[in-house]
Design an enzyme around this catalytic site. Sequence first.
Site, short mmCIF file in Angstrom:
data_model
loop_
_atom_site.label_atom_id
_atom_site.label_comp_id
_atom_site.label_asym_id
_atom_site.label_seq_id
_atom_site.Cartn_x
_atom_site.Cartn_y
_atom_site.Cartn_z
CB THR A 51 -80.48 -32.18 -26.10
OG1 THR A 51 -80.64 -31.28 -25.29
CG2 THR A 51 -82.13 -32.38 -26.67
CE1 TYR A 65 -84.65 -30.23 -23.72
CE2 TYR A 65 -82.88 -31.67 -22.97
CZ TYR A 65 -83.31 -30.79 -23.80
OH TYR A 65 -82.49 -29.96 -24.48
CB SER A 98 -72.10 -30.20 -24.22
OG SER A 98 -72.79 -29.17 -24.42
CB THR A 131 -76.76 -28.30 -28.89
OG1 THR A 131 -77.59 -27.60 -27.44
CG2 THR A 131 -77.39 -29.23 -29.39
CG ASP A 132 -75.97 -25.89 -23.56
OD1 ASP A 132 -75.99 -25.93 -22.25
OD2 ASP A 132 -76.79 -25.84 -24.52
CE LYS A 204 -77.98 -24.41 -28.10
NZ LYS A 204 -78.05 -25.00 -26.86
CD GLU A 324 -63.13 0.36 -31.81
OE1 GLU A 324 -63.96 0.62 -32.30
OE2 GLU A 324 -62.88 0.93 -30.39
#
Length: 367
Positions: A51, A65, A98, A131-132, A204, A324
């Site tokens: 971006t 975009y 990305s 950013t992904d 993110k 767990e």
Amino acid sequence: MRRLRPAFAALMLATVPLAGPALAREMPATATTAPAAARKANVVILATGGTIAGAGADASNSATYQAAKVPVDKLIAAVPSLNDLATVRGEQVFQIASESFTNAQLVQLAKRVSALLKQDDVDGVVVTHGTDTLEETAYFLDLVVKSDKPIVVVGSMRPSTALSADGALNLAGAVATAANPASRGKGVLVTMNDEIQSGRDVTKRVNIKPSAFVSQWGPLGMVVEGKTYWFRAPVKRHGTTSEFDIETIDTLPEVAIVYGSGNMNPSAYTSAVQGGAKAIVHAGTGNGSVAGYLVDTLKDLRAKGTLIIRSSRVGDGFVLRNAEQPDDKYDWVVAHDLNPQKAKILTAVALTKTSDTAELQRIFWEY
Ligand code: DAS
């Protein structure tokens, strides 16, 4: 002092460089300034897309975009004050969104970063990135680039064409951080929204606002008006203290993530292995929980050589070993505080050296 009319004051402010000599003259006498002979740092900007290189049809398009459109030289030209912060030059390594990064591209980028930082005339590297998967690339570089020089990964949540675009200020913050010797030895850094995050910890957390990137253990510091302010330093192994080196890595083994929920199907795990996965990161519910009806499938896959790493779909906290599930008994590994995507990166890097589960668990404790 005669009060300036607001418009004139605004004009004055607009001409003040983002940082550099003018600001330094205004700093309080107690501030330390670099010796006059000190040259500006040389920072190389490696552009990969995203971006921050995106463009939308209209200023109102902050979320609609096309990513990966603007070339690196235009990114640099759009922020003239970068030259107050460092001597910068750009290289276009990729021009992709990305989410499309492959392991081969991760390795290629890391090798370029490593080669540049070996050069005496390169003081720091900035990687502009979507950013992904920014958090995965940042962690990968943190693990395998054996240098203490600053590596700063940066992106933006809005394209440069949008109202209140965040890319220019994020890029300026990244260059300021990469140019600053105080950034050395802190691992790979991520500068977003005025904060300096650890590449290991950052994730993110929101998909549509500038404050999207957070670290559950908090940012390391802030970068404001070209100056860095530090409040923490990483304790995990990275860079020159890492046992991994991109110079000895050419490919990464396949690692799959299976996302946990109610009503799971064991085929999600068996098909991942049939697809070539050497390890499975189980993004479990809660504390890395495994549904009772899945345990035999995972035990069987482990018995046949697939590594099982228990992470959690829950954003914060860390998975406790033998809580767990009886990890010792099943010969499974826990991802500690790493989220599934970070656990996948560390597993792939670790598998370039070992598939011993005790060694893998040590690596998860230390990195
Ligand atoms: N598709 C996203 C990416 O390239 C755009 C972005 O947020 O950078 O990661």
